[in-house]
Enzyme design. Structure first.
Site, PDB file in Angstrom:
ATOM      1  CG  HIS A   1      -3.629  -0.882  -6.650  1.00 55.24           C
ATOM      2  ND1 HIS A   1      -3.811  -0.284  -5.439  1.00 55.24           N
ATOM      3  CD2 HIS A   1      -3.721  -2.212  -6.406  1.00 55.24           C
ATOM      4  CE1 HIS A   1      -4.027  -1.197  -4.506  1.00 55.24           C
ATOM      5  NE2 HIS A   1      -3.977  -2.384  -5.079  1.00 55.24           N
TER       6      HIS A   1
ATOM      7  CG  ASP B   1       0.852  -2.357  -8.548  1.00 52.12           C
ATOM      8  OD1 ASP B   1       0.640  -1.869  -9.682  1.00 52.12           O
ATOM      9  OD2 ASP B   1       0.065  -3.152  -7.998  1.00 52.12           O
TER      10      ASP B   1
ATOM     11  CD  GLU C   1      -3.327   3.199  -4.826  1.00 49.44           C
ATOM     12  OE1 GLU C   1      -2.122   2.945  -4.792  1.00 49.44           O
ATOM     13  OE2 GLU C   1      -4.208   2.333  -4.958  1.00 49.44           O
TER      14      GLU C   1
ATOM     15  NE  ARG D   1      -4.278  -1.432   0.205  1.00 55.00           N
ATOM     16  CZ  ARG D   1      -4.382  -2.483  -0.603  1.00 55.00           C
ATOM     17  NH1 ARG D   1      -3.439  -2.746  -1.483  1.00 55.00           N
ATOM     18  NH2 ARG D   1      -5.458  -3.251  -0.568  1.00 55.00           N
TER      19      ARG D   1
HETATM   20  P1  NAI Z   1      -1.156 -11.607   4.522  1.00 44.32           P
HETATM   21  O1  NAI Z   1      -2.113 -11.173   5.587  1.00 44.32           O
HETATM   22  O2  NAI Z   1      -1.205 -13.025   4.058  1.00 44.32           O
HETATM   23  O3  NAI Z   1       0.349 -11.292   4.998  1.00 44.32           O
HETATM   24  C1  NAI Z   1       0.731 -10.131   5.673  1.00 44.32           C
HETATM   25  C2  NAI Z   1       1.968 -10.470   6.520  1.00 44.32           C
HETATM   26  O4  NAI Z   1       2.415  -9.255   7.133  1.00 44.32           O
HETATM   27  C3  NAI Z   1       1.693 -11.465   7.654  1.00 44.32           C
HETATM   28  O5  NAI Z   1       2.634 -12.513   7.623  1.00 44.32           O
HETATM   29  C4  NAI Z   1       1.807 -10.628   8.922  1.00 44.32           C
HETATM   30  O6  NAI Z   1       2.319 -11.375  10.023  1.00 44.32           O
HETATM   31  C5  NAI Z   1       2.790  -9.547   8.480  1.00 44.32           C
HETATM   32  N1  NAI Z   1       2.672  -8.318   9.266  1.00 44.32           N
HETATM   33  C6  NAI Z   1       1.560  -7.658   9.640  1.00 44.32           C
HETATM   34  N2  NAI Z   1       1.874  -6.556  10.342  1.00 44.32           N
HETATM   35  C7  NAI Z   1       3.226  -6.525  10.422  1.00 44.32           C
HETATM   36  C8  NAI Z   1       4.150  -5.622  11.015  1.00 44.32           C
HETATM   37  N3  NAI Z   1       3.731  -4.534  11.674  1.00 44.32           N
HETATM   38  N4  NAI Z   1       5.475  -5.892  10.897  1.00 44.32           N
HETATM   39  C9  NAI Z   1       5.890  -7.006  10.241  1.00 44.32           C
HETATM   40  N5  NAI Z   1       5.066  -7.895   9.662  1.00 44.32           N
HETATM   41  C10 NAI Z   1       3.747  -7.658   9.759  1.00 44.32           C
HETATM   42  O7  NAI Z   1      -1.376 -10.601   3.326  1.00 44.32           O
HETATM   43  P2  NAI Z   1      -1.050 -10.814   1.761  1.00 44.32           P
HETATM   44  O8  NAI Z   1      -2.200 -11.490   1.104  1.00 44.32           O
HETATM   45  O9  NAI Z   1       0.311 -11.397   1.612  1.00 44.32           O
HETATM   46  O10 NAI Z   1      -1.062  -9.301   1.246  1.00 44.32           O
HETATM   47  C11 NAI Z   1      -0.132  -8.332   1.740  1.00 44.32           C
HETATM   48  C12 NAI Z   1      -0.604  -6.941   1.335  1.00 44.32           C
HETATM   49  O11 NAI Z   1      -0.494  -6.802  -0.080  1.00 44.32           O
HETATM   50  C13 NAI Z   1      -2.103  -6.668   1.606  1.00 44.32           C
HETATM   51  O12 NAI Z   1      -2.310  -6.190   2.936  1.00 44.32           O
HETATM   52  C14 NAI Z   1      -2.439  -5.610   0.606  1.00 44.32           C
HETATM   53  O13 NAI Z   1      -2.246  -4.317   1.199  1.00 44.32           O
HETATM   54  C15 NAI Z   1      -1.418  -5.812  -0.513  1.00 44.32           C
HETATM   55  N6  NAI Z   1      -2.044  -6.264  -1.771  1.00 44.32           N
HETATM   56  C16 NAI Z   1      -1.763  -5.562  -2.929  1.00 44.32           C
HETATM   57  C17 NAI Z   1      -2.333  -5.943  -4.134  1.00 44.32           C
HETATM   58  C18 NAI Z   1      -2.013  -5.232  -5.423  1.00 44.32           C
HETATM   59  O14 NAI Z   1      -2.746  -5.407  -6.422  1.00 44.32           O
HETATM   60  N7  NAI Z   1      -0.960  -4.443  -5.498  1.00 44.32           N
HETATM   61  C19 NAI Z   1      -3.286  -7.058  -4.197  1.00 44.32           C
HETATM   62  C20 NAI Z   1      -3.435  -7.777  -2.952  1.00 44.32           C
HETATM   63  C21 NAI Z   1      -2.851  -7.356  -1.784  1.00 44.32           C
END
Ligand code: NAI
Length: 332
Positions: free
Chosen positions: A296, A259, A264, A235
């Site tokens: 994005h 991205d 945005e 993000r």
């Molecule tokens: P997820 O929930 O599977 O993984 C997030 C990871 O971050 C977890 O392992 C969690 O323990 C860790 N985490 C959370 N807070 C933390 C902190 N303060 N310090 C260190 N680690 C921390 O999420 P996923 O599916 O891998 O997605 C990650 C992010 O990608 C989403 O939150 C979303 O913002 C973004 N995203 C972007 C997309 C795009 O089109 N560019 C599409 C889908 C998601």
């Protein structure tokens, strides 16, 4: 049951219409973002479906409530754009699509890394203009370099596997390390400081929340190796953009693949090519030859769109039939 889609694009209308053949919901597709001014368009519907850049704050939720909305379906994974506490308070339920294709985003990260490193964006334009020179196009082998993956959830883990395929060393940081995955894939967890200081490429995969807002600020940019490549598909708010620009200007940051961008919602997903760009930070970012910005689009594959539509309409079906909502978002 009637669903009103906000910030709807043709590619979404096509896929939702196809998946809806198995559900028969009445669907309205609105091009505008959901806002206090547009919330009235949801009147006579029971559900609104929104995307990443619709700001669903208390004011919007109050208007939705007045217009009879009982469910907000987020057709994305992140839920930083909605005031979940306010929704819960008003009795409006919220669902999301927690996983649709971690491969789509991790593969887009790979595209950004390879394009920036081998300067494909420059080579493409150069060759088309009859300029076949190679000066300025030198990259580096990924093999045996180090990538730092910050956040090893679904997307981060797929990325570690892809990067191992290139023969890279993978260092990772996560608040909740997954040691089992580290062992089976072959990467190492360490502190955030070490990931920042030792990596040649750094990729961000944590959610945006109060704790992670400007996770990469001036101090952390300074900690990074000179010439590092930063990739952000998480993000925009994870990076303090003004400091990133400062460090791109002084050469400390070698390149950036973004991205997502902090502001945005004013720009991404829209064709503004005939208008003047008024955001000076975005305009400055676009001047760097070593910055690659995409709008994005990490999620934008057929497979991901199909999964988003299926999961969203299944959630609406569960809501309609008073079944438990598998993908409900509540305040922790
Ligand atoms: P997820 O929930 O599977 O993984 C997030 C990871 O971050 C977890 O392992 C969690 O323990 C860790 N985490 C959370 N807070 C933390 C902190 N303060 N310090 C260190 N680690 C921390 O999420 P996923 O599916 O891998 O997605 C990650 C992010 O990608 C989403 O939150 C979303 O913002 C973004 N995203 C972007 C997309 C795009 O089109 N560019 C599409 C889908 C998601």
């Amino acid at each position: 049951m009637k669903i009103c889609f906000f910030d709807a694009h043709q590619f979404e209308e096509d896929i939702f219409t196809k998946v809806n053949e198995g559900h028969h919901f009445e669907m309205t597709f609105v091009k505008s973002h959901l806002s206090p001014q547009t919330a009235i368009l949801a009147k006579d519907h029971e559900v609104v479906c929104v995307f990443t850049n619709d700001k669903v704050n208390r004011e919007v939720l109050e208007s939705l409530k007045e217009n009879g909305i009982g469910l907000v379906a987020l057709r994305c994974a992140g839920f930083n754009q909605i005031d979940v506490a306010a929704a819960n308070e008003m009795g409006i339920k919220v669902v999301r699509v927690p996983e649709y294709s971690p491969y789509a985003i991790a593969e887009h990260v790979t595209a950004l890394i390879l394009t920036l490193n081998r300067k494909i964006h420059k080579a493409y334009n150069r060759v088309r203009e009859g300029n076949f020179s190679l000066d300025g196009l030198v990259g580096f082998d990924l093999h045996q370099k180090t990538i730092g993956v910050i956040g090893t959830g679904k997307i981060g883990l797929v990325l570690t596997q892809i990067m191992k395929g290139f023969g890279m060393n993978v260092l990772a940081y996560d608040k909740f390390p997954n040691e089992e995955a580290a062992k089976s894939i072959g990467f190492k967890y360490t502190t955030l400081d070490e990931v920042l200081g030792l990596s040649d490429i750094i990729s961000l995969h944590v959610p945006l929340n109060e704790e992670t807002f400007h996770l990469i600020d001036r101090k952390r940019l300074f900690q990074m190796k000179k010439g590092v490549m930063i990739i952000n598909t998480g993000r925009g708010g994870l990076i303090e953009t003004s400091s990133l620009i400062e460090f791109l200007k002084n050469g400390h940051i070698g390149s950036a693949g973004l991205d997502v961008y902090e502001e945005e919602e004013e720009y991404f997903f829209k064709d503004l090519s005939s208008r003047v760009l008024t955001d000076d930070i975005l305009a400055r970012l676009l001047t760097f030859p070593n910055v690659l910005l995409t709008s994005h689009q990490g999620f934008l594959t057929n497979e991901a769109l199909q999964n988003i539509a299926q999961t969203t309409l299944e959630s609406v079906d569960d809501y309609k039939n008073n079944r438990p909502l598998k993908n409900q978002v509540t305040v922790q």
